[in-house]
Write a protein that holds these residues in place. Structure first.
Motif, PDB file in Angstrom:
ATOM      1  N   UNK A  99       0.828  -1.214   0.000  1.00  0.00           N
ATOM      2  CA  UNK A  99       0.000   0.000   0.000  1.00  0.00           C
ATOM      3  C   UNK A  99       0.862   1.263   0.000  1.00  0.00           C
ATOM      4  N   UNK A 100       1.850   1.314   0.880  1.00  0.00           N
ATOM      5  CA  UNK A 100       2.739   2.479   0.929  1.00  0.00           C
ATOM      6  C   UNK A 100       3.476   2.659  -0.395  1.00  0.00           C
ATOM      7  N   UNK A 101       3.895   1.545  -0.983  1.00  0.00           N
ATOM      8  CA  UNK A 101       4.589   1.614  -2.269  1.00  0.00           C
ATOM      9  C   UNK A 101       3.715   2.211  -3.356  1.00  0.00           C
ATOM     10  N   UNK A 102       2.445   1.803  -3.386  1.00  0.00           N
ATOM     11  CA  UNK A 102       1.517   2.328  -4.385  1.00  0.00           C
ATOM     12  C   UNK A 102       1.319   3.831  -4.241  1.00  0.00           C
ATOM     13  N   UNK A 103       1.227   4.304  -3.004  1.00  0.00           N
ATOM     14  CA  UNK A 103       1.067   5.747  -2.768  1.00  0.00           C
ATOM     15  C   UNK A 103       2.288   6.514  -3.287  1.00  0.00           C
ATOM     16  N   UNK A 104       3.490   6.007  -2.991  1.00  0.00           N
ATOM     17  CA  UNK A 104       4.712   6.679  -3.442  1.00  0.00           C
ATOM     18  C   UNK A 104       4.815   6.696  -4.966  1.00  0.00           C
ATOM     19  N   UNK A 105       4.438   5.588  -5.603  1.00  0.00           N
ATOM     20  CA  UNK A 105       4.449   5.535  -7.073  1.00  0.00           C
ATOM     21  C   UNK A 105       3.497   6.578  -7.641  1.00  0.00           C
ATOM     22  N   UNK A 106       2.300   6.650  -7.081  1.00  0.00           N
ATOM     23  CA  UNK A 106       1.314   7.619  -7.563  1.00  0.00           C
ATOM     24  C   UNK A 106       1.831   9.050  -7.402  1.00  0.00           C
ATOM     25  N   UNK A 107       2.453   9.346  -6.253  1.00  0.00           N
ATOM     26  CA  UNK A 107       3.014  10.685  -6.039  1.00  0.00           C
ATOM     27  C   UNK A 107       4.089  10.981  -7.087  1.00  0.00           C
ATOM     28  N   UNK A 108       4.939   9.988  -7.367  1.00  0.00           N
ATOM     29  CA  UNK A 108       5.977  10.166  -8.373  1.00  0.00           C
ATOM     30  C   UNK A 108       5.411  10.508  -9.740  1.00  0.00           C
ATOM     31  N   UNK A 109       4.338   9.826 -10.118  1.00  0.00           N
ATOM     32  CA  UNK A 109       3.711  10.104 -11.411  1.00  0.00           C
ATOM     33  C   UNK A 109       2.992  11.459 -11.413  1.00  0.00           C
ATOM     34  N   UNK A 110       2.439  11.852 -10.282  1.00  0.00           N
ATOM     35  CA  UNK A 110       1.813  13.176 -10.188  1.00  0.00           C
ATOM     36  C   UNK A 110       2.869  14.262 -10.373  1.00  0.00           C
ATOM     37  N   UNK A 111       4.034  14.080  -9.754  1.00  0.00           N
ATOM     38  CA  UNK A 111       5.131  15.049  -9.927  1.00  0.00           C
ATOM     39  C   UNK A 111       5.513  15.157 -11.403  1.00  0.00           C
ATOM     40  N   UNK A 112       5.582  14.014 -12.092  1.00  0.00           N
ATOM     41  CA  UNK A 112       5.898  14.025 -13.523  1.00  0.00           C
ATOM     42  C   UNK A 112       4.808  14.712 -14.341  1.00  0.00           C
ATOM     43  N   UNK A 113       3.571  14.642 -13.871  1.00  0.00           N
ATOM     44  CA  UNK A 113       2.465  15.219 -14.641  1.00  0.00           C
ATOM     45  C   UNK A 113       2.440  16.749 -14.561  1.00  0.00           C
ATOM     46  N   UNK A 129      11.059   4.897  -7.586  1.00  0.00           N
ATOM     47  CA  UNK A 129      12.029   3.838  -7.264  1.00  0.00           C
ATOM     48  C   UNK A 129      11.722   3.226  -5.901  1.00  0.00           C
ATOM     49  N   UNK A 130      11.535   4.078  -4.889  1.00  0.00           N
ATOM     50  CA  UNK A 130      11.242   3.567  -3.543  1.00  0.00           C
ATOM     51  C   UNK A 130       9.888   2.863  -3.525  1.00  0.00           C
ATOM     52  N   UNK A 131       8.892   3.470  -4.179  1.00  0.00           N
ATOM     53  CA  UNK A 131       7.554   2.873  -4.205  1.00  0.00           C
ATOM     54  C   UNK A 131       7.522   1.525  -4.882  1.00  0.00           C
ATOM     55  N   UNK A 132       8.195   1.411  -6.033  1.00  0.00           N
ATOM     56  CA  UNK A 132       8.229   0.130  -6.749  1.00  0.00           C
ATOM     57  C   UNK A 132       8.981  -0.917  -5.940  1.00  0.00           C
ATOM     58  N   UNK A 133      10.047  -0.492  -5.238  1.00  0.00           N
ATOM     59  CA  UNK A 133      10.786  -1.418  -4.378  1.00  0.00           C
ATOM     60  C   UNK A 133       9.925  -1.978  -3.255  1.00  0.00           C
TER      61      UNK A 133
END
Length: 496
Positions: A99-113, A129-133
């Protein structure tokens, strides 16, 4: 985790409800479907976002630098899985880590957007990277938690789960690649929405479908260990902050230095793993022999992934700049080629599974399968140099050449990837079973770290030399591996 706890977890999961499998497989199938949709959609356009000119919506990074960043990015994603697995085992439990990983991935993609510069790109990469890990290695563990060890549905369940991965990876480049023609940031936004949908599926269905699966911390830290590791992490963070805070402004710690360091780590970490396992008093003589057998397989895996992973770097740039994107009345997005790998896996994986069952004991040994996979990897690069050989490096190439190259390397992937996972579980020393699985994934990290060093040699002028040299080395290694495969088989001590 004790057998009692394991059985308690299995009993807590509704065992029917998704194609005859535990109901939780629905939750994890669609969580991972949307996570892979998110990741591969972002990855399909990221290289173009980096090297396209600012006037075209990109960052205007030099192409060779962009290719190296993509490779380092991939390497760090695989390396972070080791940390994510440890945190799940000792701190969070797999469900919360996911769950925490998914949140970090989503934040990363929001930053890219959001419109930004190179700094924003690197910030987004840290989150992803951290989220996917945290997410990638642990979602598979939760799948395993739902089945009793003797449950004969387990392999089929993982096959269904694997199909979800590839369906997400297949669809996302088609959708995100099309949207990115309008705006890269909109494409990254769709990737963020994909991860959000995965999180929604997970949160809404988790309690009802997963029961206790993923909720246990298998080997929790003791109070003394918590204090010890908190101190280590704190000192490390402060030390890194001081080092980076002084070396970056001084121009000492540059992007090229970072790329070199990741390359060094990519090679030294697996090497240390092998030495520690081999020298450990917990490793028996038979297990030491199997570790020696595993080393050439690991090297072959690194060589294979070094070629396969260039599908999202060198071949992505090739699709953009060297390929005729007007084909059969369609205007093709270069990102669409990223859908070929998962498409071919979806189509061919059942064929390979049937073939191994049909051949039974007559199928090639593990070392010979690895040798064949390397041969196909090398051949895929030999194929892609032919258009330049026949037509020169100034003409646009028929896209079918690229399709053929992706197809051939998938043949190699199906000979190596599932076979390697299986061989790793069999050859691993009993005291290092989980760490050996981490070692297997580090072969991809090492491959990407090596790629970061070699992609800088690719250009339109060096195209034939680049593909020919790497393809030729892979084919030569495949022949060597094939010749020594009987000896490797001896060291495997009865494992086929």
């Amino acid at each position: 985790m004790s057998d009692i706890n394991r059985q308690k977890i299995v009993d807590s999961v509704p065992q029917k409800g998704f194609f005859g499998h535990p109901k939780g497989l629905f939750t994890l199938f669609f969580t991972e479907f949307w996570e892979r949709f998110s990741y591969y959609g972002m990855r399909a356009i990221l290289i173009y976002y980096m090297y396209y000119e600012v006037s075209k919506g990109g960052l205007g990074i030099e192409e060779s630098t962009a290719l190296a960043i993509m490779s380092i990015y991939g390497s760090l994603v695989y390396m972070s899985g080791v940390i994510g697995g440890w945190l799940a085992d000792r701190v969070f439990g797999t469900s919360r880590a996911l769950f925490y990983g998914g949140i970090l991935i989503m934040i990363g993609h929001i930053v890219l957007s959001l419109p930004g510069d190179l700094t924003m790109l690197f910030i987004s990469m840290v989150f992803i990277v951290i989220g996917t890990g945290l997410l990638k290695p642990n979602v598979s563990s939760v799948v395993g938690d739902m089945y009793a060890p003797e449950d004969n549905r387990r392999d089929a369940g993982f096959s269904i789960f694997y199909m979800g991965i590839n369906l997400g990876a297949f669809l996302s480049p088609l959708i995100v690649g099309q949207v990115a023609k309008t705006s890269f940031h909109l494409g990254f936004g769709i990737a963020a929405v994909g991860m959000l949908l995965g999180l929604i599926v997970f949160v809404v269905t988790k309690k009802k479908n997963l029961g206790l699966a993923g909720s246990f911390v298998p080997n929790p830290l003791s109070p003394a260990e918590k204090k010890k590791y908190s101190l280590i992490v704190g000192i490390t963070v402060v030390a890194l902050a001081v080092i980076l805070g002084t070396t970056i402004p001084a121009g000492i710690f540059t992007l090229n230095v970072f790329i070199t360091l990741v390359g060094i780590f990519g090679i030294t970490i697996p090497t240390i793993y092998f030495i520690v396992m081999y020298r450990s008093p917990k490793t028996t003589a038979t297990e030491r022999s199997r570790i020696l057998a595993y080393i050439p397989l690991f090297i072959a895996s690194v060589m294979f992934w070094a070629i396969q992973e260039q599908g999202s770097t060198i071949l992505a740039a090739y699709a953009d700049k060297r390929t005729d994107l007007e084909f059969a009345g369609l205007t093709i997005s270069p990102a669409w080629f990223q859908s070929l790998n998962p498409l071919f896996i979806i189509v061919l994986a059942p064929v390979f599974a049937w073939m191994w069952v049909k051949l039974g004991d007559r199928q090639p040994t593990v070392p010979k399968k690895f040798a064949l996979s390397l041969f196909f990897a090398g051949l895929s690069f030999m194929v892609i140099l032919l258009p330049a050989y026949f037509g020169g490096d100034n003409t646009l190439v028929n896209p079918l050449w690229l399709v053929l190259s992706y197809f051939i390397v998938v043949l190699g992937e199906l000979l190596l990837s599932p076979v390697g996972l299986s061989a790793t579980t069999k050859l691993a020393p009993a005291a290092f079973s989980a760490q050996t699985m981490s070692l297997w994934f580090l072969s991809s990290a090492a491959a990407q770290a090596i790629n970061a060093q070699i992609v800088k040699f690719y250009s339109a002028e060096t195209e034939m030399m680049y593909f020919g040299t790497i393809g030729g080395v892979a084919i030569l290694l495949s022949l060597i591996l094939f010749v020594i495969s009987p000896k490797i088989q001896e060291f495997m001590k009865g494992i086929r």
